[in-house]
Write a protein that holds these residues in place. Structure first.
Motif, PDB file in Angstrom:
ATOM      1  N   LEU A 169      60.735  77.079  13.794  1.00 17.13           N
ATOM      2  CA  LEU A 169      61.560  77.485  14.928  1.00 17.13           C
ATOM      3  C   LEU A 169      63.003  76.968  14.796  1.00 17.13           C
ATOM      4  N   TYR A 170      63.165  75.661  14.711  1.00 15.21           N
ATOM      5  CA  TYR A 170      64.478  75.025  14.581  1.00 15.21           C
ATOM      6  C   TYR A 170      65.477  75.534  15.613  1.00 15.21           C
ATOM      7  N   LYS A 171      65.109  75.435  16.862  1.00 13.72           N
ATOM      8  CA  LYS A 171      66.035  75.782  17.948  1.00 13.72           C
ATOM      9  C   LYS A 171      65.630  75.039  19.226  1.00 13.72           C
ATOM     10  N   PRO A 172      66.537  74.989  20.193  1.00 12.09           N
ATOM     11  CA  PRO A 172      66.193  74.291  21.433  1.00 12.09           C
ATOM     12  C   PRO A 172      64.926  74.890  22.056  1.00 12.09           C
ATOM     13  N   ALA A 173      64.066  74.031  22.568  1.00 10.43           N
ATOM     14  CA  ALA A 173      62.779  74.506  23.095  1.00 10.43           C
ATOM     15  C   ALA A 173      62.972  75.494  24.245  1.00 10.43           C
ATOM     16  N   HIS A 174      64.057  75.334  25.020  1.00 13.07           N
ATOM     17  CA  HIS A 174      64.246  76.261  26.152  1.00 13.07           C
ATOM     18  C   HIS A 174      64.652  77.654  25.676  1.00 13.07           C
ATOM     19  N   GLN A 175      64.962  77.783  24.387  1.00 13.86           N
ATOM     20  CA  GLN A 175      65.278  79.117  23.848  1.00 13.86           C
ATOM     21  C   GLN A 175      64.068  79.756  23.170  1.00 13.86           C
ATOM     22  N   VAL A 176      62.952  79.020  23.136  1.00 15.33           N
ATOM     23  CA  VAL A 176      61.741  79.568  22.525  1.00 15.33           C
ATOM     24  C   VAL A 176      60.971  80.355  23.583  1.00 15.33           C
ATOM     25  N   ARG A 177      60.634  81.593  23.253  1.00 17.20           N
ATOM     26  CA  ARG A 177      59.892  82.442  24.193  1.00 17.20           C
ATOM     27  C   ARG A 177      58.412  82.413  23.826  1.00 17.20           C
ATOM     28  N   ASP A 178      57.577  82.726  24.820  1.00 16.07           N
ATOM     29  CA  ASP A 178      56.136  82.730  24.549  1.00 16.07           C
ATOM     30  C   ASP A 178      55.775  83.682  23.411  1.00 16.07           C
ATOM     31  N   VAL A 179      56.540  84.772  23.302  1.00 16.77           N
ATOM     32  CA  VAL A 179      56.223  85.728  22.234  1.00 16.77           C
ATOM     33  C   VAL A 179      56.518  85.131  20.848  1.00 16.77           C
ATOM     34  N   ASP A 180      57.416  84.113  20.799  1.00 16.27           N
ATOM     35  CA  ASP A 180      57.721  83.451  19.517  1.00 16.27           C
ATOM     36  C   ASP A 180      56.562  82.577  19.043  1.00 16.27           C
ATOM     37  N   VAL A 181      55.758  82.107  19.980  1.00 16.79           N
ATOM     38  CA  VAL A 181      54.695  81.164  19.611  1.00 16.79           C
ATOM     39  C   VAL A 181      53.302  81.738  19.885  1.00 16.79           C
ATOM     40  N   THR A 182      53.232  83.038  20.043  1.00 15.86           N
ATOM     41  CA  THR A 182      51.926  83.672  20.228  1.00 15.86           C
ATOM     42  C   THR A 182      51.229  83.746  18.868  1.00 15.86           C
ATOM     43  N   ARG A 183      49.992  83.290  18.836  1.00 19.10           N
ATOM     44  CA  ARG A 183      49.250  83.257  17.581  1.00 19.10           C
ATOM     45  C   ARG A 183      49.064  84.683  17.065  1.00 19.10           C
ATOM     46  N   PRO A 184      49.510  84.932  15.855  1.00 20.75           N
ATOM     47  CA  PRO A 184      49.407  86.301  15.326  1.00 20.75           C
ATOM     48  C   PRO A 184      47.974  86.672  14.943  1.00 20.75           C
ATOM     49  N   GLY A 185      47.730  87.943  14.782  1.00 21.82           N
ATOM     50  CA  GLY A 185      46.386  88.453  14.498  1.00 21.82           C
ATOM     51  C   GLY A 185      45.757  87.875  13.251  1.00 21.82           C
ATOM     52  N   GLU A 186      46.595  87.559  12.234  1.00 24.82           N
ATOM     53  CA  GLU A 186      46.007  87.068  10.969  1.00 24.82           C
ATOM     54  C   GLU A 186      45.512  85.634  11.064  1.00 24.82           C
ATOM     55  N   CYS A 187      45.886  84.919  12.142  1.00 20.55           N
ATOM     56  CA  CYS A 187      45.421  83.536  12.296  1.00 20.55           C
ATOM     57  C   CYS A 187      44.136  83.555  13.128  1.00 20.55           C
ATOM     58  N   PRO A 188      43.002  83.078  12.588  1.00 22.61           N
ATOM     59  CA  PRO A 188      41.733  83.165  13.313  1.00 22.61           C
ATOM     60  C   PRO A 188      41.521  82.031  14.329  1.00 22.61           C
ATOM     61  N   GLY A 189      42.545  81.279  14.633  1.00 23.43           N
ATOM     62  CA  GLY A 189      42.413  80.141  15.564  1.00 23.43           C
ATOM     63  C   GLY A 189      42.073  80.585  16.978  1.00 23.43           C
TER      64      GLY A 189
END
Lengths: 85, 417
Positions: free
Chosen positions: B338-358
């Motif tokens: 990410l390397y940016k201020p946390a308040h600029q991170v959107r939920d869509v930036d940290v949504t687990r993508p389909g290829e990650c089985p977590g």
């Protein structure tokens, strides 16, 4: 367990009075507010506070009626918290 | 009559009537610095009042644009402003045009006061007027005023009614945060994810029923109190005036009841537990300064061996001001940089993508808000970390702690019209 008698809770918005003949003095102010909301139909999401009429001092929601200094025959006034600007 | 008095009379002639009040000091008002946060219905009325009474330095903050629904409730906006003008800028221009004091300075900041307005701005003000519409901004303004030891006057409206709360710098009186319970705290953080504190993208703001008349009345009370503060009069803090426009007297059974309430101090108040800024060292830099340069400067200024930059610890929103490095799926280790201020991170930036089985939809953030000279981020600017100009950070070395303000000049933040 102390019982407080003959309380009146008045709504700041419409002036309407709700009598409470008897209440447990150990009841928390927050519990009284929740019960009041349910009784008069104020939505649970509406933030309200309460003060003692004789002192104009707001009562902390975390203390009991007794610890807040509420006594027999007191009048409490419910006030709304507004957020719009 | 001295030359100075003659000059005074000329420039202050528009204020002749109010100057008949025995304690009124027009020069004092002309020199006052007042910050108005929020330029909606209430803010418009407050700004109009401040200009007409002759407050000489008015600073306006808002992040919104003028909408058609604002036109009927905002004395400073015109039809042509709807849909395009920044509220803060339009309000500043109109206030400047109508201001009767020829030397008045009006400036604006278009942006998010919670994340983009440095706490040092509050230090420069005599009083702050809150014309906000949400709990989150109120909490942060309250914290900044508390730490900077500045009074603030919070207005709010609802239908025909409203309230004005006065918060001063006295520790023994209630602050806004004292009245923030669990429900309001949740409301304040509604736009942030519970898990990682990132910004939610799908939040609908509710609209409250209000009237032009209630905003005019509440704004008048706010302005009147600000006039007193600017004159150095003591106003009692931790009090709230309720205005009931329906009954004009809320307790019909007993007209003697006053509408002033003394708010209760919460012994567990998050804000009361914070120390004040006290002495702040102002570094003549901007937020384009790198972390490494700032720490070198601090080492030199304070004689510190291992200075550490600590920022955003007093921030009231989300999980504080932080710099987000990565987002990681806790079950699989799948990582996104990410390397940016946390308040600029959107939920869509940290949504687990389909290829990650977590498990679970959202990844965990790795963040920091403390850096020393050994950090890999020494070459990052303060702006890269999300620290705005005039913000106040802490420099720590062992037991030694210093508050440092990033720059002094309000022109780093505000645009003058």
């Amino acid at each position: 367990m102390a019982t407080i008698r003959n309380l009146t809770v008045r709504n700041q918005v419409d002036g309407r009075a709700t009598p409470i003949p008897e209440v447990d003095g150990e009841l928390l102010i927050s519990e009284l507010l929740d019960a009041y909301k349910a009784e008069v139909g104020i939505p649970p999401s509406q933030e309200i506070t309460i003060k003692k009429k004789s002192t104009n001092k707001q009562l902390s929601p975390k203390v009991s009626l007794e610890d807040a200094g509420v006594r027999d025959n007191d009048t409490l006034i419910v006030e709304m918290s507004y957020t719009a600007g | 009559m001295t030359i100075e008095n003659t000059l005074d009379n000329a420039q202050f002639e528009p204020f002749a009537r109010q100057r008949l009040i025995e304690w009124w000091d027009q020069r004092r008002l002309a020199e006052s610095q007042v910050l108005v946060v929020g330029a909606g219905a209430l803010g418009n009325e407050v700004l109009k009042n401040l200009a007409l009474v002759g407050v000489g330095n008015i600073y306006i903050v808002d992040f919104d644009i003028v909408e058609p629904s604002n036109l009927s409730r905002s004395v400073l906006f015109r039809i042509g402003d709807a849909g395009q003008g920044y509220k803060a800028e339009v309000a500043a221009r109109r206030v400047s045009q109508m201001h009767p004091y020829r030397y008045a300075q009006v400036a604006y900041f278009h942006g998010d006061l919670v994340w983009e307005l440095g706490a040092g701005v509050y230090r420069a003000m005599d009083v702050v007027l809150g014309c906000l519409d949400n709990v989150e901004a109120r909490r942060f303004v309250n914290m900044c005023c508390w730490k900077a030891e500045k009074p603030w006057i919070d207005g709010a409206i609802h239908k025909l009614s409203g309230s004005v709360a006065f918060y001063t710098t006295e520790t023994a009186t209630a602050c806004y945060e004292c009245g923030v319970g669990e429900r309001l705290r949740m409301l304040a953080n509604e736009r942030y994810s519970c898990l990682s504190g990132v910004v939610r993208t799908n939040i609908q703001a509710g609209n409250e029923p209000t009237t032009q008349t209630s905003s005019a009345i509440v704004a008048a009370i706010q302005t009147q109190e600000a006039i007193k503060v600017c004159h150095g009069m003591a106003i009692p803090g931790g009090r709230k005036v309720y205005y009931n426009g329906l009954l004009h007297n809320f307790d019909v059974a007993d007209p003697s009841v006053t509408s002033v309430t003394e708010m209760s101090v919460n012994p567990a108040c998050f804000c009361h537990a914070e120390d004040r800024f006290g002495h702040v060292t102002v570094f003549n830099i901007t937020n384009t300064c790198t972390v490494g340069d700032l720490l070198d400067l601090a080492a030199q200024e304070f004689g510190m061996d291992n200075p550490e930059l600590v920022f955003g610890t007093f921030h009231t929103s989300a999980q504080g001001r932080r710099f987000a490095i990565t987002a990681m799926c806790p079950s699989t280790g799948y990582t996104v940089e990410l390397y940016k201020p946390a308040h600029q991170v959107r939920d869509v930036d940290v949504t687990r993508p389909g290829e990650c089985p977590g498990e679970g939809p959202e990844m965990r953030l790795r963040t920091l808000n403390r850096l020393d000279r050994s950090t890999e981020f020494c070459g990052y600017t303060l702006g890269d970390l999300g620290i705005p100009n005039l913000d106040i950070v802490k420099i720590v070395d062992g037991l030694q702690e210093r508050y440092v303000q990033i720059g002094q000049n309000l022109q780093l933040v505000f645009r003058y019209v």
